[in-house]
Design a protein around this motif. Structure first.
Motif, PDB file in Angstrom:
ATOM      1  N   PHE A   1      42.814  36.419  39.172  1.00  0.00           N
ATOM      2  CA  PHE A   1      41.018  36.609  39.357  1.00  0.00           C
ATOM      3  C   PHE A   1      40.162  38.547  40.023  1.00  0.00           C
ATOM      4  N   THR A   2      39.908  38.239  39.036  1.00  0.00           N
ATOM      5  CA  THR A   2      39.043  39.517  39.617  1.00  0.00           C
ATOM      6  C   THR A   2      37.606  39.189  39.531  1.00  0.00           C
ATOM      7  N   ALA A   3      36.837  40.838  40.252  1.00  0.00           N
ATOM      8  CA  ALA A   3      35.084  40.837  39.928  1.00  0.00           C
ATOM      9  C   ALA A   3      34.393  40.119  41.110  1.00  0.00           C
ATOM     10  N   GLY A   4      33.583  40.044  41.906  1.00  0.00           N
ATOM     11  CA  GLY A   4      32.949  40.217  42.748  1.00  0.00           C
ATOM     12  C   GLY A   4      33.526  38.415  42.624  1.00  0.00           C
ATOM     13  N   VAL A   5      33.477  37.378  42.521  1.00  0.00           N
ATOM     14  CA  VAL A   5      33.459  36.305  42.794  1.00  0.00           C
ATOM     15  C   VAL A   5      34.920  35.243  42.601  1.00  0.00           C
ATOM     16  N   GLY A   6      35.969  36.406  41.526  1.00  0.00           N
ATOM     17  CA  GLY A   6      37.628  35.877  41.342  1.00  0.00           C
ATOM     18  C   GLY A   6      37.933  37.044  42.530  1.00  0.00           C
ATOM     19  N   GLU A   7      37.372  37.546  42.899  1.00  0.00           N
ATOM     20  CA  GLU A   7      38.500  38.556  43.541  1.00  0.00           C
ATOM     21  C   GLU A   7      38.338  38.435  45.047  1.00  0.00           C
ATOM     22  N   ASN A   8      37.143  37.540  45.763  1.00  0.00           N
ATOM     23  CA  ASN A   8      36.708  37.395  47.582  1.00  0.00           C
ATOM     24  C   ASN A   8      36.891  35.754  47.650  1.00  0.00           C
ATOM     25  N   SER A   9      36.362  34.919  46.442  1.00  0.00           N
ATOM     26  CA  SER A   9      35.713  33.250  46.702  1.00  0.00           C
ATOM     27  C   SER A   9      37.417  32.233  46.297  1.00  0.00           C
ATOM     28  N   ALA A  10      37.830  31.967  47.444  1.00  0.00           N
ATOM     29  CA  ALA A  10      39.263  31.354  48.113  1.00  0.00           C
ATOM     30  C   ALA A  10      38.744  30.257  46.960  1.00  0.00           C
ATOM     31  N   ALA A  11      38.005  29.344  47.740  1.00  0.00           N
ATOM     32  CA  ALA A  11      36.922  28.408  47.218  1.00  0.00           C
ATOM     33  C   ALA A  11      37.156  28.012  45.499  1.00  0.00           C
ATOM     34  N   VAL A  12      36.723  29.017  44.768  1.00  0.00           N
ATOM     35  CA  VAL A  12      36.497  29.236  43.542  1.00  0.00           C
ATOM     36  C   VAL A  12      38.266  28.796  42.524  1.00  0.00           C
ATOM     37  N   ARG A  13      38.924  29.854  43.202  1.00  0.00           N
ATOM     38  CA  ARG A  13      40.454  30.384  42.935  1.00  0.00           C
ATOM     39  C   ARG A  13      40.912  28.666  42.595  1.00  0.00           C
ATOM     40  N   ALA A  14      40.949  28.321  44.412  1.00  0.00           N
ATOM     41  CA  ALA A  14      41.653  26.567  44.516  1.00  0.00           C
ATOM     42  C   ALA A  14      41.284  26.126  43.664  1.00  0.00           C
ATOM     43  N   GLU A  15      39.626  25.800  43.598  1.00  0.00           N
ATOM     44  CA  GLU A  15      39.552  24.639  42.307  1.00  0.00           C
ATOM     45  C   GLU A  15      39.351  24.673  40.688  1.00  0.00           C
ATOM     46  N   ALA A  16      39.724  25.953  40.634  1.00  0.00           N
ATOM     47  CA  ALA A  16      39.451  26.718  39.533  1.00  0.00           C
ATOM     48  C   ALA A  16      40.932  26.282  38.421  1.00  0.00           C
ATOM     49  N   LEU A  17      41.506  26.007  39.614  1.00  0.00           N
ATOM     50  CA  LEU A  17      43.523  25.834  39.345  1.00  0.00           C
ATOM     51  C   LEU A  17      44.409  24.506  39.518  1.00  0.00           C
ATOM     52  N   ALA A  18      43.053  23.953  40.261  1.00  0.00           N
ATOM     53  CA  ALA A  18      43.895  22.616  40.993  1.00  0.00           C
ATOM     54  C   ALA A  18      44.027  21.393  40.282  1.00  0.00           C
ATOM     55  N   THR A  19      44.094  21.445  38.428  1.00  0.00           N
ATOM     56  CA  THR A  19      44.184  20.675  38.057  1.00  0.00           C
ATOM     57  C   THR A  19      45.489  20.584  37.258  1.00  0.00           C
ATOM     58  N   LEU A  20      46.287  22.228  37.438  1.00  0.00           N
ATOM     59  CA  LEU A  20      47.476  22.583  36.780  1.00  0.00           C
ATOM     60  C   LEU A  20      48.382  22.929  37.073  1.00  0.00           C
ATOM     61  N   GLY A  21      48.752  21.980  37.905  1.00  0.00           N
ATOM     62  CA  GLY A  21      50.140  21.701  38.281  1.00  0.00           C
ATOM     63  C   GLY A  21      51.301  21.396  37.497  1.00  0.00           C
ATOM     64  N   PHE A  22      50.357  20.578  36.540  1.00  0.00           N
ATOM     65  CA  PHE A  22      51.231  19.966  35.789  1.00  0.00           C
ATOM     66  C   PHE A  22      52.297  21.108  34.662  1.00  0.00           C
ATOM     67  N   ALA A  23      51.007  22.810  34.651  1.00  0.00           N
ATOM     68  CA  ALA A  23      51.657  23.906  33.856  1.00  0.00           C
ATOM     69  C   ALA A  23      52.533  24.829  34.377  1.00  0.00           C
ATOM     70  N   GLY A  24      52.822  24.245  35.947  1.00  0.00           N
ATOM     71  CA  GLY A  24      54.174  25.243  36.429  1.00  0.00           C
ATOM     72  C   GLY A  24      52.660  25.831  37.732  1.00  0.00           C
ATOM     73  N   VAL A  25      51.349  25.907  37.688  1.00  0.00           N
ATOM     74  CA  VAL A  25      50.449  27.115  38.999  1.00  0.00           C
ATOM     75  C   VAL A  25      50.933  26.064  40.656  1.00  0.00           C
ATOM     76  N   GLN A  26      51.425  27.146  41.082  1.00  0.00           N
ATOM     77  CA  GLN A  26      51.245  26.576  42.751  1.00  0.00           C
ATOM     78  C   GLN A  26      50.707  27.323  43.214  1.00  0.00           C
ATOM     79  N   ILE A  27      49.696  27.202  44.058  1.00  0.00           N
ATOM     80  CA  ILE A  27      48.895  27.934  44.645  1.00  0.00           C
ATOM     81  C   ILE A  27      48.957  27.901  46.276  1.00  0.00           C
TER      82      ILE A  27
END
Length: 291
Positions: free
Chosen positions: A220-246
């Motif tokens: 994640f990069t740029a203003g929102v990507g670097e600073n919004s924990a909520a956006v990062r968490a929600e964007a990847l919340a459904t990707l556990g099946f693909a091996g993504v663990q936040i």
């Protein structure tokens, strides 16, 4: 010739080309005796395959008017993908990466072996993700409908899609910080706008997982990507099946450099990577002037 082309293409990037062209002309006037290099953020995406950059419209018409997908934010996607590979200590050519550049303008790119294989922006920076004031993906028939039923002109529609859509169109604010604050305060419009924004991020994440056949690093990069924990968490919340663990604590922690926000056991490494488009432009300029 470059200035003429940038000016002619301003109609495709009205929020970018005119201002950048002013900078080019000012620099050439101030420094007439040194080489000047134009670094285009479409360049990184010239590795797209025909299947990825071709629109399914009349071929002869498309070719005559150079209608195809070009992609944007290439300097950022290139810088971030290379920085991520260096950070994890792996060869860039061995990695499958997804980079989310989330600012007022937003795009996501699928990168295999350091080469762009798909990206969300297209002929113009309007295609793809929901942005601060831009719509992102839209059924083209919406424009036909608005022209016929609402009497919208070409200029009206251009203004609508570039300046009065996205988060601003949905909730009246274009800054993600303001949007999240309003959502947390119970604003229904802000809540819907946030959900629409996340829905589009997840859709592209899933698509690019399929295009790459899996992923090693998500950044994640740029203003929102670097600073919004909520956006990062929600964007990847459904990707556990693909091996993504936040890791929630790592994601919530603030930092200034590259940092890992995935768990130690996560098969996919998730990073926050501060972009540096100016440095990438400088590097490319140095290569061009040194041959």
């Amino acid at each position: 010739l470059v200035e003429i082309n940038i000016d002619e293409l301003s109609v495709l990037a009205p929020l970018h080309n005119p201002a950048n062209l002013q900078g080019i002309r000012a620099a050439k006037q101030a420094f007439p005796d040194i080489p000047h290099v134009a670094v285009f953020d479409t360049a990184f995406h010239q590795t797209l395959a025909p299947a990825a950059y071709t629109y399914a419209i009349d071929r002869e018409l498309a070719e005559a008017h150079r209608v195809r997908r070009y992609g944007f934010h290439g300097t950022s996607h290139k810088f971030v993908s290379e920085a991520a590979a260096h950070f994890v200590g792996r060869d860039l050519t061995d990695l499958r990466q997804i980079v989310f550049h989330l600012g007022n303008g937003a795009s996501v790119t699928a990168i295999r072996g350091g080469r762009s294989v798909d990206t969300s922006m297209g002929l113009t920076p309007l295609e793809g993700l929901v942005m601060g004031t831009r719509s992102g993906d839209l059924d083209p028939a919406v424009l036909i409908h608005l022209a016929r039923r609402a009497g919208q002109s070409i200029d009206d529609l251009d203004d609508l899609l570039n300046r009065r859509s996205g988060l601003r169109g949905l909730a009246g604010v274009s800054d993600m910080r303001d949007l999240v604050a309003r959502r947390d305060a119970g604003d229904a419009a802000a809540s819907l706008a946030f959900d629409v924004y996340i829905h589009r991020l997840r859709a592209y994440a899933g698509a690019y997982l399929a295009q790459l056949g899996g992923v090693d690093i998500i950044s994640f990069t740029a203003g929102v990507g670097e600073n919004s924990a909520a956006v990062r968490a929600e964007a990847l919340a459904t990707l556990g099946f693909a091996g993504v663990q936040i890791d929630p604590d790592r994601n919530a922690a603030r930092g200034r450099g590259i940092r890992v926000i995935s768990t130690d056991s996560s098969p996919v490494t998730v990073l926050v990577v501060p972009t540096n488009e100016e440095l990438e432009i400088a590097r490319q300029t140095l290569r061009a002037t040194q041959g």
